[in-house]
Scaffold this motif. Structure first.
Motif, mmCIF file in Angstrom:
data_model
loop_
_atom_site.group_PDB
_atom_site.id
_atom_site.type_symbol
_atom_site.label_atom_id
_atom_site.label_comp_id
_atom_site.label_asym_id
_atom_site.label_seq_id
_atom_site.Cartn_x
_atom_site.Cartn_y
_atom_site.Cartn_z
ATOM 1 N N VAL A 40 1.875 -7.339 -5.843
ATOM 2 C CA VAL A 40 2.483 -6.015 -5.735
ATOM 3 C C VAL A 40 1.865 -5.303 -4.543
ATOM 4 O O VAL A 40 0.646 -5.106 -4.480
ATOM 5 C CB VAL A 40 2.261 -5.221 -7.039
ATOM 6 N N LEU A 41 2.721 -4.917 -3.596
ATOM 7 C CA LEU A 41 2.267 -4.297 -2.348
ATOM 8 C C LEU A 41 2.964 -2.958 -2.148
ATOM 9 O O LEU A 41 3.882 -2.828 -1.331
ATOM 10 C CB LEU A 41 2.569 -5.223 -1.158
ATOM 11 N N PRO A 42 2.540 -1.914 -2.853
ATOM 12 C CA PRO A 42 3.212 -0.614 -2.702
ATOM 13 C C PRO A 42 3.074 -0.023 -1.310
ATOM 14 O O PRO A 42 3.969 0.678 -0.833
ATOM 15 C CB PRO A 42 2.534 0.264 -3.756
ATOM 16 N N SER A 43 1.956 -0.294 -0.632
ATOM 17 C CA SER A 43 1.778 0.247 0.722
ATOM 18 C C SER A 43 2.265 -0.711 1.794
ATOM 19 O O SER A 43 2.459 -0.303 2.947
ATOM 20 C CB SER A 43 0.297 0.550 0.971
ATOM 21 N N GLY A 44 2.420 -1.983 1.447
ATOM 22 C CA GLY A 44 2.757 -2.990 2.452
ATOM 23 C C GLY A 44 1.578 -3.435 3.290
ATOM 24 O O GLY A 44 1.734 -4.277 4.169
ATOM 25 N N ARG A 45 0.384 -2.898 3.034
ATOM 26 C CA ARG A 45 -0.807 -3.289 3.792
ATOM 27 C C ARG A 45 -1.481 -4.441 3.027
ATOM 28 O O ARG A 45 -2.302 -4.217 2.162
ATOM 29 C CB ARG A 45 -1.752 -2.109 3.986
ATOM 30 N N LEU A 46 -1.102 -5.643 3.388
ATOM 31 C CA LEU A 46 -1.595 -6.828 2.699
ATOM 32 C C LEU A 46 -2.982 -7.183 3.212
ATOM 33 O O LEU A 46 -3.180 -7.367 4.413
ATOM 34 C CB LEU A 46 -0.629 -7.993 2.918
ATOM 35 N N GLU A 47 -3.935 -7.278 2.300
ATOM 36 C CA GLU A 47 -5.304 -7.636 2.660
ATOM 37 C C GLU A 47 -5.607 -9.045 2.204
ATOM 38 O O GLU A 47 -5.318 -9.430 1.071
ATOM 39 C CB GLU A 47 -6.314 -6.684 2.022
ATOM 40 N N ALA A 48 -6.206 -9.835 3.110
ATOM 41 C CA ALA A 48 -6.718 -11.167 2.790
ATOM 42 C C ALA A 48 -8.231 -11.122 2.871
ATOM 43 O O ALA A 48 -8.785 -10.634 3.864
ATOM 44 C CB ALA A 48 -6.165 -12.200 3.766
ATOM 45 N N SER A 49 -8.907 -11.634 1.829
ATOM 46 C CA SER A 49 -10.368 -11.536 1.803
ATOM 47 C C SER A 49 -10.948 -12.574 0.869
ATOM 48 O O SER A 49 -10.224 -13.246 0.124
ATOM 49 C CB SER A 49 -10.812 -10.142 1.339
ATOM 50 N N VAL A 60 -6.165 -7.044 7.349
ATOM 51 C CA VAL A 60 -4.999 -6.322 6.836
ATOM 52 C C VAL A 60 -3.825 -6.539 7.771
ATOM 53 O O VAL A 60 -3.938 -6.350 8.990
ATOM 54 C CB VAL A 60 -5.292 -4.819 6.681
ATOM 55 N N VAL A 61 -2.700 -6.947 7.185
ATOM 56 C CA VAL A 61 -1.461 -7.192 7.920
ATOM 57 C C VAL A 61 -0.361 -6.360 7.273
ATOM 58 O O VAL A 61 -0.232 -6.346 6.047
ATOM 59 C CB VAL A 61 -1.082 -8.682 7.893
ATOM 60 N N GLN A 62 0.441 -5.687 8.082
ATOM 61 C CA GLN A 62 1.508 -4.847 7.551
ATOM 62 C C GLN A 62 2.768 -5.671 7.293
ATOM 63 O O GLN A 62 3.223 -6.417 8.165
ATOM 64 C CB GLN A 62 1.842 -3.714 8.522
ATOM 65 N N ASP A 134 -3.226 -5.470 -2.156
ATOM 66 C CA ASP A 134 -2.788 -4.309 -1.372
ATOM 67 C C ASP A 134 -4.024 -3.515 -0.986
ATOM 68 O O ASP A 134 -4.775 -3.053 -1.844
ATOM 69 C CB ASP A 134 -1.827 -3.452 -2.199
ATOM 70 N N ALA A 135 -4.250 -3.364 0.319
ATOM 71 C CA ALA A 135 -5.480 -2.729 0.791
ATOM 72 C C ALA A 135 -5.606 -1.295 0.280
ATOM 73 O O ALA A 135 -6.706 -0.855 -0.093
ATOM 74 C CB ALA A 135 -5.537 -2.759 2.316
ATOM 75 N N ASP A 136 -4.505 -0.537 0.278
ATOM 76 C CA ASP A 136 -4.576 0.840 -0.190
ATOM 77 C C ASP A 136 -4.879 0.910 -1.683
ATOM 78 O O ASP A 136 -5.621 1.786 -2.139
ATOM 79 C CB ASP A 136 -3.258 1.562 0.104
ATOM 80 N N ALA A 137 -4.310 -0.039 -2.450
ATOM 81 C CA ALA A 137 -4.565 -0.055 -3.888
ATOM 82 C C ALA A 137 -6.023 -0.381 -4.180
ATOM 83 O O ALA A 137 -6.628 0.196 -5.083
ATOM 84 C CB ALA A 137 -3.642 -1.057 -4.575
ATOM 85 N N VAL A 138 -6.606 -1.297 -3.408
ATOM 86 C CA VAL A 138 -8.025 -1.616 -3.584
ATOM 87 C C VAL A 138 -8.870 -0.377 -3.346
ATOM 88 O O VAL A 138 -9.767 -0.041 -4.140
ATOM 89 C CB VAL A 138 -8.441 -2.762 -2.642
ATOM 90 N N ASN A 187 -2.382 -5.349 -8.058
ATOM 91 C CA ASN A 187 -3.128 -6.518 -8.520
ATOM 92 C C ASN A 187 -3.827 -7.228 -7.368
ATOM 93 O O ASN A 187 -3.689 -6.870 -6.198
ATOM 94 C CB ASN A 187 -2.178 -7.490 -9.237
ATOM 95 N N VAL A 188 -4.587 -8.239 -7.752
ATOM 96 C CA VAL A 188 -5.220 -9.140 -6.805
ATOM 97 C C VAL A 188 -4.889 -10.553 -7.267
ATOM 98 O O VAL A 188 -4.900 -10.845 -8.458
ATOM 99 C CB VAL A 188 -6.744 -8.912 -6.731
ATOM 100 N N VAL A 189 -4.522 -11.414 -6.304
ATOM 101 C CA VAL A 189 -4.224 -12.814 -6.609
ATOM 102 C C VAL A 189 -5.292 -13.661 -5.935
ATOM 103 O O VAL A 189 -5.482 -13.584 -4.715
ATOM 104 C CB VAL A 189 -2.819 -13.217 -6.146
#
Length: 229
Positions: A40-49, A60-62, A134-138, A187-189
């Motif tokens: 779930v990416l409400p902001s669209g700012r996808l974070e990989a970590s 972070v990739v938009q 989602d970076a903003d959700a984190v 969430n986080v996957v």
């Protein structure tokens, strides 16, 4: 990673033998693809970590805000190809359907420009795991205090460690977990990271018309024979 693979040697989301990999004389490492639910990416700012060491500080990739399937491609690396030794080869977010025409580096937020030729931005791993969130959700939902004791390993069956290691949740080595206090499915996957700690490139697959089909953490398992070491 010295060179980007051609589409026919990039095996994310491609079940079956990965030609040119694996024991000499074999048809290639046998790959299987496993559904890990939606991200779930409400902001669209996808974070990989690496979620247990750098959550909130990853690449972070938009992308377009929304919900996207996440899948892990797993390689059988056993000499006998009998399923006795499995390693995660790719963790992927599926953004669109289509035929892959190119594999490309991503340019994350804050980068001055594309990486040098043959290089890639990626994720340093020190806890044997990778994840998308989602970076903003984190930033909004993770609690103050000690995440290790309060979230990652709180002694319950729903801790992040327990769910990631549980064969009854999704599959042993992967998890899809609501962030603390999530109200809209944030969430986080998580997935184990192939051979463990290291540095893993984040790349994207692109269709001939330029549509970005997916984002992939390449865990450097399904490599050509000469790169196995």
């Amino acid at each position: 990673m010295s060179d980007f693979p051609a589409p026919d040697t990039f095996f994310a989301l491609r079940p079956g033998p990965a030609a040119g990999t694996g024991p000499a004389g074999s048809p290639g490492l046998r790959l299987t693809v496993h559904d890990l639910g939606e991200l779930v990416l409400p902001s669209g700012r996808l974070e990989a970590s690496d979620p247990f060491t750098l959550l909130g500080e990853g690449l972070v990739v938009q992308v377009e805000p929304g919900r996207y399937p996440v899948r892990v491609t797993v390689a059988d690396v056993s000499d006998e190809q009998d399923g006795s030794h499995l390693r995660e080869a790719y963790l992927s977010v599926v953004l669109a359907d289509g035929e892959v025409a190119a594999v490309e580096p991503v340019v994350p937020e804050g980068a001055d420009g594309p990486p040098e030729a043959g290089a890639a931005f990626g994720v340093p791993v020190d806890a044997g795991t990778v994840a998308f969130a989602d970076a903003d959700a984190v930033a909004r939902l993770m609690p103050d205090g000690d995440w290790y004791e309060e979230v990652f390993d709180d002694g319950t069956d729903t801790s992040w460690f327990a769910l990631t290691d549980s064969p009854d949740h999704l599959r042993e080595g992967s998890a899809n977990i609501l962030l603390p206090g999530a109200r809209d499915g944030e969430n986080v996957v998580i997935s184990h990271s192939g051979w463990g700690d290291g540095f893993y490139p984040l790349v994207r697959t692109v269709a001939a018309d330029g549509t970005v089909l997916g984002l992939h953490l390449d865990l450097l398992v399904a490599l050509p024979d000469e790169d196995d070491d």
